[in-house]
Design a protein around this motif. Structure first.
Motif, short mmCIF file in Angstrom:
data_model
loop_
_atom_site.label_atom_id
_atom_site.label_comp_id
_atom_site.label_asym_id
_atom_site.label_seq_id
_atom_site.Cartn_x
_atom_site.Cartn_y
_atom_site.Cartn_z
N ILE A 145 0.79 117.94 -27.15
CA ILE A 145 -0.45 118.61 -26.73
C ILE A 145 -1.54 118.47 -27.80
O ILE A 145 -2.71 118.73 -27.52
CB ILE A 145 -0.21 120.10 -26.44
CG1 ILE A 145 0.26 120.84 -27.70
CG2 ILE A 145 0.77 120.29 -25.30
CD1 ILE A 145 0.27 122.34 -27.53
N ARG A 146 -1.17 118.04 -29.00
CA ARG A 146 -2.18 117.85 -30.05
C ARG A 146 -2.98 116.57 -29.86
O ARG A 146 -4.05 116.41 -30.42
CB ARG A 146 -1.51 117.84 -31.43
CG ARG A 146 -0.77 119.14 -31.75
CD ARG A 146 -0.22 119.11 -33.16
NE ARG A 146 0.50 120.34 -33.47
CZ ARG A 146 1.04 120.62 -34.64
NH1 ARG A 146 0.92 119.74 -35.64
NH2 ARG A 146 1.67 121.76 -34.84
N PHE A 147 -2.42 115.65 -29.07
CA PHE A 147 -3.11 114.40 -28.79
C PHE A 147 -3.96 114.54 -27.53
O PHE A 147 -3.74 115.42 -26.70
CB PHE A 147 -2.10 113.25 -28.64
CG PHE A 147 -1.24 113.07 -29.86
CD1 PHE A 147 -1.76 112.45 -31.01
CD2 PHE A 147 0.08 113.50 -29.88
CE1 PHE A 147 -0.97 112.27 -32.13
CE2 PHE A 147 0.86 113.33 -31.00
CZ PHE A 147 0.34 112.72 -32.14
N ARG A 148 -4.93 113.67 -27.39
CA ARG A 148 -5.90 113.78 -26.31
C ARG A 148 -5.23 113.78 -24.93
O ARG A 148 -5.56 114.61 -24.08
CB ARG A 148 -6.90 112.64 -26.41
CG ARG A 148 -8.02 112.71 -25.38
CD ARG A 148 -9.01 111.58 -25.58
NE ARG A 148 -9.62 111.64 -26.91
CZ ARG A 148 -10.44 110.71 -27.39
NH1 ARG A 148 -10.72 109.63 -26.65
NH2 ARG A 148 -10.96 110.83 -28.59
N LYS A 149 -4.28 112.87 -24.72
CA LYS A 149 -3.63 112.77 -23.42
C LYS A 149 -2.88 114.05 -23.07
O LYS A 149 -3.01 114.58 -21.95
CB LYS A 149 -2.68 111.57 -23.41
CG LYS A 149 -1.98 111.37 -22.05
CD LYS A 149 -1.05 110.16 -22.10
CE LYS A 149 -0.34 109.98 -20.77
NZ LYS A 149 0.59 108.83 -20.79
N GLY A 150 -2.10 114.56 -24.01
CA GLY A 150 -1.35 115.78 -23.76
C GLY A 150 -2.25 116.98 -23.54
O GLY A 150 -2.01 117.83 -22.68
N PHE A 151 -3.32 117.06 -24.34
CA PHE A 151 -4.27 118.16 -24.23
C PHE A 151 -4.89 118.22 -22.84
O PHE A 151 -4.90 119.27 -22.19
CB PHE A 151 -5.36 117.99 -25.30
CG PHE A 151 -6.42 119.06 -25.27
CD1 PHE A 151 -6.26 120.22 -26.00
CD2 PHE A 151 -7.58 118.89 -24.52
CE1 PHE A 151 -7.25 121.21 -25.98
CE2 PHE A 151 -8.57 119.85 -24.50
CZ PHE A 151 -8.40 121.02 -25.23
N TRP A 152 -5.41 117.09 -22.37
CA TRP A 152 -6.07 117.06 -21.07
C TRP A 152 -5.09 117.17 -19.91
O TRP A 152 -5.45 117.64 -18.82
CB TRP A 152 -6.93 115.81 -20.94
CG TRP A 152 -8.16 115.90 -21.79
CD1 TRP A 152 -8.44 115.20 -22.91
CD2 TRP A 152 -9.26 116.79 -21.59
NE1 TRP A 152 -9.64 115.58 -23.45
CE2 TRP A 152 -10.18 116.56 -22.65
CE3 TRP A 152 -9.57 117.75 -20.64
CZ2 TRP A 152 -11.37 117.26 -22.77
CZ3 TRP A 152 -10.76 118.46 -20.75
CH2 TRP A 152 -11.64 118.21 -21.81
N THR A 153 -3.84 116.77 -20.14
CA THR A 153 -2.82 116.97 -19.11
C THR A 153 -2.62 118.45 -18.84
O THR A 153 -2.59 118.90 -17.69
CB THR A 153 -1.49 116.34 -19.54
OG1 THR A 153 -1.67 114.92 -19.70
CG2 THR A 153 -0.42 116.58 -18.49
N VAL A 154 -2.50 119.23 -19.92
CA VAL A 154 -2.33 120.68 -19.76
C VAL A 154 -3.58 121.30 -19.14
O VAL A 154 -3.49 122.19 -18.30
CB VAL A 154 -2.01 121.33 -21.13
CG1 VAL A 154 -1.95 122.85 -20.99
CG2 VAL A 154 -0.70 120.79 -21.68
N MET A 155 -4.76 120.82 -19.54
CA MET A 155 -6.00 121.37 -19.01
C MET A 155 -6.17 121.10 -17.52
O MET A 155 -6.75 121.89 -16.78
CB MET A 155 -7.20 120.80 -19.77
CG MET A 155 -7.46 121.45 -21.11
SD MET A 155 -7.84 123.21 -20.98
CE MET A 155 -9.29 123.19 -19.95
N LEU A 156 -5.66 119.94 -17.06
CA LEU A 156 -5.83 119.56 -15.66
C LEU A 156 -4.81 120.23 -14.74
O LEU A 156 -5.03 120.30 -13.52
CB LEU A 156 -5.73 118.05 -15.52
CG LEU A 156 -6.91 117.25 -16.11
CD1 LEU A 156 -6.63 115.76 -16.05
CD2 LEU A 156 -8.21 117.58 -15.38
N VAL A 157 -3.70 120.71 -15.29
CA VAL A 157 -2.64 121.30 -14.47
C VAL A 157 -3.13 122.47 -13.62
O VAL A 157 -2.81 122.56 -12.42
CB VAL A 157 -1.44 121.72 -15.36
CG1 VAL A 157 -0.54 122.73 -14.64
CG2 VAL A 157 -0.63 120.50 -15.74
#
Length: 389
Positions: A145-157
């Motif tokens: 979640i600290r990386f851009r992909k993981g961060f935005w994945t959680v935000m889009l859920v």
């Protein structure tokens, strides 16, 4: 023998933590809420149903069910619910979609499903399930979640749930809460605060653009083309200009707060609840509290919610693991955001969004699922070990 006695001593000196302060605050808010529900609703209930305690009886029934559910959930280890995270997300989607063919309409919006004599608001189920799903997902993803992909994945859920709540149930306030829960849970899990600062700036800029556009449309005599949310924004900016329409409820709420003064008119002595203030027992109950109990009563309620949030923070900081801490943070976010939005609406700080005051406003689904969330928090608290040093 000595080693066995030492082990027994360590076990006897270690016990589960039970947060009685949290329990007392919740019970106080529930009891106060029942008193205020009766005080604000007896006039309308007597006119419409011939029973001044009609709304109180329904709220008591939902509160009892909620308390039973809270105690059951509190005595189940919170990790038990982790296996139902994905199922909960799917159930939320299905319940919201069921609103389309089977939903009941009230006050111009379809937000309720009826199961016999019982009503269920899918938005409340979605908030609880979102907390559970995000806590499980963040723990599973770990450092990703600290990386851009993981961060935005959680935000889009949470976005599909939020969009369905907004478009299908016309419940923008619940959509905002769902997104707010996700942001707060991610905020405490991810140390890159620059992203959150940029998100806040983007949200503020979008809000300014929307308000500016609506004002320009009104100035160009295109106000008739605005939907009811646009009309609410215009009423927020100048409630007196829309006193006979969208600004009526806001003005009556402000009259109630202003007429209460410092100490209020006395419990049960409100004038605004006598047919002047729509939804007095629901979204606008805080204004009646201020009218009957004054600013003293209003501040007392706010202080109780601050104490509740403080207990959440204590439990989250001492939770046995990240999953437990995130569950508590999610519940904290839900209640804190809802309290802030409700009081902001009643005081005309933000446009009217139609949102209840946790534990106090009338609403069976709301109080029941809030108490289930409190049960989760108490379950996490029970996992904390106290040791005599």
């Amino acid at each position: 023998m000595a080693q066995r006695n030492s082990t027994r001593t360590r076990k006897s000196n270690s016990e589960n933590f039970m947060d009685y302060s949290l329990l007392f605050i919740v019970l106080f808010l529930l009891g106060f809420g029942l008193v205020m529900v009766y005080s604000t609703s007896y006039y309308e209930a007597n006119l419409e149903y011939g029973d001044s305690a009609y709304f109180l009886k329904k709220q008591v029934f939902a509160t009892i069910l909620g308390l039973i559910s809270m105690m059951v959930v509190a005595n189940i280890p919170y990790h038990f619910w982790e296996r139902f995270a994905v199922i909960g997300y799917i159930v939320s989607v299905v319940l919201i979609l069921l609103i389309i063919p089977f939903g009941r309409e009230s006050h111009g919006a379809k937000r309720w499903l009826y199961i016999g004599p019982l009503s269920l608001q899918p938005a409340e189920v979605a908030k609880l399930c979102m907390i559970l799903f995000l806590a499980s997902m963040i723990c599973t993803m770990g450092k990703q979640i600290r990386f851009r992909k993981g961060f935005w994945t959680v935000m889009l859920v949470p976005m599909p749930i939020a969009l369905m709540l907004w478009r299908i149930t016309q419940n923008l306030s619940s959509a905002i809460i769902v997104v707010g829960i996700a942001v707060l849970m991610l905020f405490v899990s991810c140390p890159d605060y620059k992203r959150f600062f940029l998100l806040a700036l983007a949200a503020a800029a979008a809000g300014v653009v929307i308000v500016f556009t609506i004002v320009k449309m009104a100035e160009a005599s295109q106000a008739d083309n605005l939907d009811f949310r646009g009309a609410r924004i215009l009423a927020w900016l100048d409630p007196e200009a829309y006193a006979s329409g969208k600004g009526f409820q806001t003005i009556q709420a402000l009259y109630a707060i202003g007429s209460g003064g410092v100490l209020g008119k006395g419990l049960g002595a409100s004038m605004q609840k006598l047919g002047f203030l729509p939804e007095a027992q629901n979204d606008m109950i805080f204004s009646i509290i201020c009218e009957e109990l004054g600013l003293f009563g209003g501040y007392a309620v706010i202080i109780m919610f601050i104490m509740l949030i403080w207990r959440f923070m204590v439990i989250a900081n001492n939770a046995p693991d990240l999953f437990g801490a995130l569950l508590v943070v999610g519940v904290l976010g839900h209640i804190a955001i809802q309290v802030i939005l409700n009081i902001a609406v009643v005081t005309n700080t933000i446009p009217n969004t139609g949102i209840s005051l946790p534990f106090i406003s009338y609403g069976g689904s709301s109080v029941m699922f809030l108490l289930i969330e409190i049960g989760l928090v108490l379950s996490v608290a029970r996992g904390i070990r106290l040791k005599d040093l």
